[in-house]
Enzyme design. Sequence first.
Site, PDB file in Angstrom:
ATOM      1  N   SER A 145       7.414   3.802 -12.028  1.00 36.12           N
ATOM      2  CA  SER A 145       7.335   2.693 -12.968  1.00 36.12           C
ATOM      3  C   SER A 145       8.700   2.452 -13.580  1.00 36.12           C
ATOM      4  O   SER A 145       9.496   3.386 -13.740  1.00 36.12           O
ATOM      5  CB  SER A 145       6.323   3.013 -14.077  1.00 36.12           C
ATOM      6  N   TYR A 158       4.027   8.451 -20.825  1.00 31.73           N
ATOM      7  CA  TYR A 158       4.033   7.817 -19.499  1.00 31.73           C
ATOM      8  C   TYR A 158       5.441   7.797 -18.913  1.00 31.73           C
ATOM      9  O   TYR A 158       5.659   8.161 -17.753  1.00 31.73           O
ATOM     10  CB  TYR A 158       3.467   6.401 -19.610  1.00 31.73           C
TER      11      TYR A 158
END
Length: 251
Positions: A145, A158
């Site tokens: 990501s 995250y």
Amino acid sequence: MTEHATDARIAVVTGASRGIGRAVAIALAKAGHHIVALARTQGALDELDDEIRALGGSATLVPLDLTDGPAIDRLGLSLYERYGRVDVLVGNAGVLGPLSPLGHVDPRRFDEVMAVNVTANWRLIRSLDPLLRQSAAGRAVFMTSGAAHKCRAYWGPYAISKAALEAMVRTYAAETQNTSAVTANLFNPGPLRTRMRAQAMPGEDPMTLRTPEDAAPWIVRMVEPGETRTGLLFDFPTEDWLVPQLPLPEA
């Protein structure tokens, strides 16, 4: 698991019951792979199996919680006994975790994010590396990501987990580059119409986003035997190969 030896390329896909994982499993099945589909929910796996079989493909369904390390170990043994190899590993499963200041994150939630996004993928590498090395062209792809590079406020767990995943995949690529026919790369999907994206950006219009089905063919190309690049990141928003440690272009 009840499937037996096959000449088709064996593709293990985690988080295969929905989103990117489901789209990739179907795209790989269309391309002739036998799919070993991992997900927590049996019902969703059954639906995936129906769709793959309707396409003329085949699948082995593995209901599995990726935080169960010994179960991942047993998966490697079972696949070795049935097929003797794994040709493709798509480490897709992941969790967003809490969007919160780091000092407010509950330790159990932090541990969950790391367990699914990092440790489970390490356990998969540990379990399946010997099988990937038995392939004439072992291919491993893991979902990353832009959060790993941007380090935005409140995205700590995250972002940290994806940065760790990138370091791990690049290390694995370096370890296999000169000793096997295995490649290991990262795939950045960018903003896609998924449940995780809706969770992270609840005010966003999902119809403005590309879909997992748009991204899946690019992952299929990454795991083809003729694609020999390794230790890199494919950035779907720009449709370009990048060196992972460099900042990602703005989508």
